[in-house]
Design a protein around this motif. Sequence first.
Motif, PDB file in Angstrom:
ATOM      1  N   ARG A  22      20.783  45.019  -1.623  1.00  0.00           N
ATOM      2  CA  ARG A  22      22.132  46.174  -2.130  1.00  0.00           C
ATOM      3  C   ARG A  22      22.595  45.489  -3.522  1.00  0.00           C
ATOM      4  N   TYR A  23      23.006  46.538  -5.227  1.00  0.00           N
ATOM      5  CA  TYR A  23      23.516  45.945  -6.512  1.00  0.00           C
ATOM      6  C   TYR A  23      24.676  46.447  -6.034  1.00  0.00           C
ATOM      7  N   ASN A  24      25.846  45.864  -5.274  1.00  0.00           N
ATOM      8  CA  ASN A  24      27.144  45.830  -5.614  1.00  0.00           C
ATOM      9  C   ASN A  24      28.526  46.019  -6.540  1.00  0.00           C
ATOM     10  N   GLY A  25      27.457  45.322  -7.593  1.00  0.00           N
ATOM     11  CA  GLY A  25      28.318  45.377  -8.489  1.00  0.00           C
ATOM     12  C   GLY A  25      27.991  43.505  -9.416  1.00  0.00           C
ATOM     13  N   HIS A  26      28.815  43.723 -11.197  1.00  0.00           N
ATOM     14  CA  HIS A  26      28.312  42.635 -12.071  1.00  0.00           C
ATOM     15  C   HIS A  26      29.471  42.241 -12.401  1.00  0.00           C
ATOM     16  N   GLY A  27      28.799  41.214 -13.728  1.00  0.00           N
ATOM     17  CA  GLY A  27      30.376  41.210 -14.607  1.00  0.00           C
ATOM     18  C   GLY A  27      29.885  41.239 -15.505  1.00  0.00           C
ATOM     19  N   TYR A  28      30.769  40.360 -17.053  1.00  0.00           N
ATOM     20  CA  TYR A  28      30.078  40.684 -18.107  1.00  0.00           C
ATOM     21  C   TYR A  28      30.804  39.352 -18.694  1.00  0.00           C
ATOM     22  N   PHE A  29      29.544  39.167 -20.217  1.00  0.00           N
ATOM     23  CA  PHE A  29      30.573  39.018 -21.121  1.00  0.00           C
ATOM     24  C   PHE A  29      30.644  39.906 -22.176  1.00  0.00           C
ATOM     25  N   TYR A  30      31.260  39.980 -23.033  1.00  0.00           N
ATOM     26  CA  TYR A  30      31.068  41.168 -24.277  1.00  0.00           C
ATOM     27  C   TYR A  30      31.472  40.235 -25.672  1.00  0.00           C
ATOM     28  N   TYR A  31      31.192  40.884 -27.088  1.00  0.00           N
ATOM     29  CA  TYR A  31      31.428  40.663 -28.264  1.00  0.00           C
ATOM     30  C   TYR A  31      31.376  41.619 -29.281  1.00  0.00           C
ATOM     31  N   GLY A  32      32.855  42.556 -29.398  1.00  0.00           N
ATOM     32  CA  GLY A  32      32.721  43.541 -30.234  1.00  0.00           C
ATOM     33  C   GLY A  32      33.053  43.571 -31.730  1.00  0.00           C
ATOM     34  N   VAL A  33      32.447  44.572 -32.253  1.00  0.00           N
ATOM     35  CA  VAL A  33      32.882  45.198 -33.613  1.00  0.00           C
ATOM     36  C   VAL A  33      33.812  46.302 -33.445  1.00  0.00           C
ATOM     37  N   ASP A  34      34.865  46.338 -34.237  1.00  0.00           N
ATOM     38  CA  ASP A  34      36.532  46.826 -33.905  1.00  0.00           C
ATOM     39  C   ASP A  34      36.209  47.670 -34.944  1.00  0.00           C
ATOM     40  N   ALA A  35      37.103  49.003 -35.654  1.00  0.00           N
ATOM     41  CA  ALA A  35      37.351  49.299 -36.197  1.00  0.00           C
ATOM     42  C   ALA A  35      38.846  50.270 -36.729  1.00  0.00           C
ATOM     43  N   PRO A  36      39.989  49.816 -36.923  1.00  0.00           N
ATOM     44  CA  PRO A  36      41.884  50.377 -35.923  1.00  0.00           C
ATOM     45  C   PRO A  36      41.539  51.862 -36.599  1.00  0.00           C
ATOM     46  N   SER A  37      42.775  52.918 -36.919  1.00  0.00           N
ATOM     47  CA  SER A  37      41.615  54.154 -37.044  1.00  0.00           C
ATOM     48  C   SER A  37      42.072  54.165 -38.348  1.00  0.00           C
ATOM     49  N   ASN A  38      42.794  53.603 -39.199  1.00  0.00           N
ATOM     50  CA  ASN A  38      43.175  53.562 -40.665  1.00  0.00           C
ATOM     51  C   ASN A  38      42.074  52.217 -41.747  1.00  0.00           C
ATOM     52  N   GLY A  39      41.192  52.101 -40.607  1.00  0.00           N
ATOM     53  CA  GLY A  39      40.268  50.550 -41.482  1.00  0.00           C
ATOM     54  C   GLY A  39      38.505  50.540 -41.177  1.00  0.00           C
ATOM     55  N   ASN A  40      37.692  50.065 -41.438  1.00  0.00           N
ATOM     56  CA  ASN A  40      36.457  50.050 -40.984  1.00  0.00           C
ATOM     57  C   ASN A  40      35.627  49.712 -40.198  1.00  0.00           C
ATOM     58  N   LEU A  41      34.235  49.599 -40.111  1.00  0.00           N
ATOM     59  CA  LEU A  41      33.853  48.714 -38.561  1.00  0.00           C
ATOM     60  C   LEU A  41      33.885  47.649 -39.401  1.00  0.00           C
ATOM     61  N   ALA A  42      34.364  46.480 -38.070  1.00  0.00           N
ATOM     62  CA  ALA A  42      34.185  45.024 -38.358  1.00  0.00           C
ATOM     63  C   ALA A  42      35.422  44.046 -39.387  1.00  0.00           C
ATOM     64  N   GLN A  43      36.432  45.371 -39.232  1.00  0.00           N
ATOM     65  CA  GLN A  43      37.520  44.543 -39.492  1.00  0.00           C
ATOM     66  C   GLN A  43      37.840  43.706 -38.580  1.00  0.00           C
ATOM     67  N   MET A  44      37.793  44.327 -37.356  1.00  0.00           N
ATOM     68  CA  MET A  44      38.259  43.703 -36.459  1.00  0.00           C
ATOM     69  C   MET A  44      37.484  43.480 -35.081  1.00  0.00           C
ATOM     70  N   MET A  45      37.554  41.989 -34.833  1.00  0.00           N
ATOM     71  CA  MET A  45      36.514  41.853 -33.596  1.00  0.00           C
ATOM     72  C   MET A  45      37.675  41.463 -32.333  1.00  0.00           C
ATOM     73  N   SER A  46      36.431  41.696 -31.682  1.00  0.00           N
ATOM     74  CA  SER A  46      36.859  41.913 -29.865  1.00  0.00           C
ATOM     75  C   SER A  46      36.228  40.521 -29.279  1.00  0.00           C
ATOM     76  N   THR A  47      36.629  39.645 -28.169  1.00  0.00           N
ATOM     77  CA  THR A  47      35.403  39.434 -27.245  1.00  0.00           C
ATOM     78  C   THR A  47      36.601  39.607 -26.014  1.00  0.00           C
ATOM     79  N   GLY A  48      35.666  38.994 -24.725  1.00  0.00           N
ATOM     80  CA  GLY A  48      36.255  38.611 -23.237  1.00  0.00           C
ATOM     81  C   GLY A  48      35.124  38.968 -22.361  1.00  0.00           C
ATOM     82  N   ILE A  49      35.289  39.065 -21.398  1.00  0.00           N
ATOM     83  CA  ILE A  49      34.741  38.913 -19.704  1.00  0.00           C
ATOM     84  C   ILE A  49      35.328  39.726 -19.137  1.00  0.00           C
ATOM     85  N   GLY A  50      34.879  40.194 -18.400  1.00  0.00           N
ATOM     86  CA  GLY A  50      35.035  41.624 -16.628  1.00  0.00           C
ATOM     87  C   GLY A  50      34.210  41.802 -15.897  1.00  0.00           C
TER      88      GLY A  50
END
Length: 162
Positions: A22-50
């Motif tokens: 049975r599939y009961n859950g998962h983990g992940y690593f991510y990398y993101g390109v982000d845009a604040p409300s007054n900015g452009n996409l890829a102006q900010m970056m993000s990374t993490g684990i969950g």
Amino acid sequence: MYSALRTFLLLAIAILPAAAQRYNGHGYFYYGVDAPSNGNLAQMMSTGIGGEAFVWKGLAAGAELGYLFPRTEPGTGVGLFGVSGAWHFVNRDKPRKFVPFVTAGYTLGFREGTANLLHWGGGASYWFTRHVGLRTELRLYEYAGTYQQHFDTSVRFGIQFR
């Protein structure tokens, strides 16, 4: 010591068939390109684990720890800790390769102070093998209580494992 190691190995071997059923859950690593409300996409970056654990049918509870930073000055970012609920459109007994999902929850931003944020979004996982997949997600953040100003839009890509 030898006895404890042997007992641990026997228990691990005994529960492997049950875990594979049975599939009961998962983990992940991510990398993101982000845009604040007054900015452009890829102006900010993000990374993490969950990770997420299924609690009922496709309903999952999850948590993640990340870092959001300006592309030009990575050392001036903020930490992010989030908890969320998600609905995965999956049959956990016979999961498909492609699994879409929606998610929403709370994120705490922190550096010298804190910020309370709400997040929601959706995405999909594509499982290359039984245990490794690609995760894509679009996530929107807002300051908790304002509901008018977007703090961040994040397009995330990651590796998922189970």
